[in-house]
Design an enzyme around this catalytic site. Structure first.
Site, PDB file in Angstrom:
ATOM      1  N   HIS A   1       5.645  46.982  20.658  1.00  0.00           N
ATOM      2  CA  HIS A   1       6.182  46.536  21.934  1.00  0.00           C
ATOM      3  C   HIS A   1       5.181  46.792  23.061  1.00  0.00           C
ATOM      4  CE1 HIS A   1       9.127  47.144  25.407  1.00  0.00           C
ATOM      5  NE2 HIS A   1       9.317  45.888  25.035  1.00  0.00           N
TER       6      HIS A   1
ATOM      7  N   HIS B   1       3.818  42.792  31.815  1.00  0.00           N
ATOM      8  CA  HIS B   1       5.264  42.869  31.637  1.00  0.00           C
ATOM      9  C   HIS B   1       5.984  41.942  32.610  1.00  0.00           C
ATOM     10  CE1 HIS B   1       9.274  44.268  31.077  1.00  0.00           C
ATOM     11  NE2 HIS B   1       9.329  44.944  32.209  1.00  0.00           N
TER      12      HIS B   1
END
Length: 336
Positions: A15, A57
């Site tokens: 991730h 992100h």
């Protein structure tokens, strides 16, 4: 009894890279994740002003770069409405790639992961091309395939400002020779319409992300809850290969039985890749929390349970612990 479709064992998805130990979405983070045994590395993709896909992100880079320390970019700070939310910061779409290359990445969660701040300032913002090159090079060096698992971030927003994410993404995959159904690639999105469009344009496997609350920002469905009903999952299966649910949608309470989501998704022919497994107490079920926030073994126990429930892969900030949890869960003498 596990209810995993035939292509197991479950995959370990890094991730944002090994983001528990390096600043997220940097080549430092991705390379460490590969060294730790991840099967896939995950870049969140946003666009620059000149249409280059980079890994962040969010398109607001205030918390993940040193942009605030660059006086030459002070006037780029602005307020925008993205997916219905007002945000103030510096946004990738207001910078060329050359300008972004002058910035350096930093840890997004310094209070939670102070050790990662030792790497602040060491890495640039990587492009999608950089990440593909890393995955291919390390695959050749290690003799195993490392794939990529890109997420299109705010795709309808970027399309609305004339910077659609999908054309450069598909072009990069074609250039890499990864424009086929068995390519080491998954494309994920919380929105619906861009996945449906991608389904018409590419054979690459698509993953519909879903959350416990809310609905897709593009209005592609009434709610995520409706999408994860048996009828909703059957609809997803018409354009996607799998779903990426928040982990609590599978196991809302550690001490209770799981929901039917994994079984329902498998019944619809969908794979299930939940997010996100982390070691810190803030992210663990209350029953697994320790006396401090230091990484421990509780996350591995958590992942192992999800594997036994039947998930087909999982996202984690600590890939080596994910690999270890998978080995434990799949061991022939493991306890049920």
């Amino acid at each position: 009894m596990a209810q995993t479709l035939p292509d197991s064992p479950p995959i370990v998805i890094a991730h944002r890279g090994a983001s528990g130990e390096r600043p997220e979405h940097t080549l430092l983070s991705y390379d460490l994740a590969i060294a730790q045994g991840a099967d896939f590395i995950e870049p969140d993709l946003v666009s620059t002003r000149d249409g280059v896909l980079v890994a962040r992100h969010e398109n607001d880079i205030a918390d993940t770069t040193d942009v605030a320390d660059h006086p030459e970019f002070a006037d780029r700070r602005t307020t925008k409405t993205i997916d219905g939310r007002e945000e103030t910061g510096w946004f990738t779409e207001d910078f060329t790639l050359a300008e972004l290359r002058t910035l350096r990445a930093k840890e997004r969660l310094p209070q939670l992961r102070p050790g990662n701040t030792a790497y602040d300032g060491q890495a640039q913002i990587p492009t999608l091309a950089d990440i593909i090159e890393l995955a291919k090079r390390r695959s050749a060096e290690l003799g195993r395939t490392i794939g990529i698992y890109p997420e299109t971030k705010h795709p309808s927003y970027f399309a609305s400002i004339g910077l659609p994410l999908e054309p450069p993404l598909l072009a990069a995959l074609r250039e890499a020779g990864w424009d086929r159904a068995d390519a080491p690639v998954f494309i994920q999105s919380f929105e619906v319409d861009n996945l449906k469009a991608l389904h018409r344009e590419t054979p690459v496997r698509l993953i519909q992300l879903v959350a416990p609350l809310g609905k897709p920002a593009d209005g592609g469905a009434q709610s995520y809850a409706a999408m994860t009903s048996p009828a909703g999952l059957a609809g997803i299966a018409r354009y996607a290969w799998g779903i990426g649910p928040e982990k609590s949608m599978i196991l809302p309470d550690w001490n209770a039985a799981p929901t039917s989501l994994v079984a329902d998704a498998h019944a619809a022919g969908l794979r299930v890749h939940p997010w996100t497994f982390r070691t810190e107490n803030l992210f663990l079920p209350p029953a697994l929390r320790g006396s401090d926030t230091a990484p421990g073994g509780s996350m591995e126990r958590e992942i192992a349970r999800y594997i036994r429930i039947g998930v087909d892969g999982f996202f984690t900030d600590y890939p080596y612990r994910g690999v270890r949890a998978r080995e434990s869960a799949l061991a022939p003498d493991r306890a049920e």
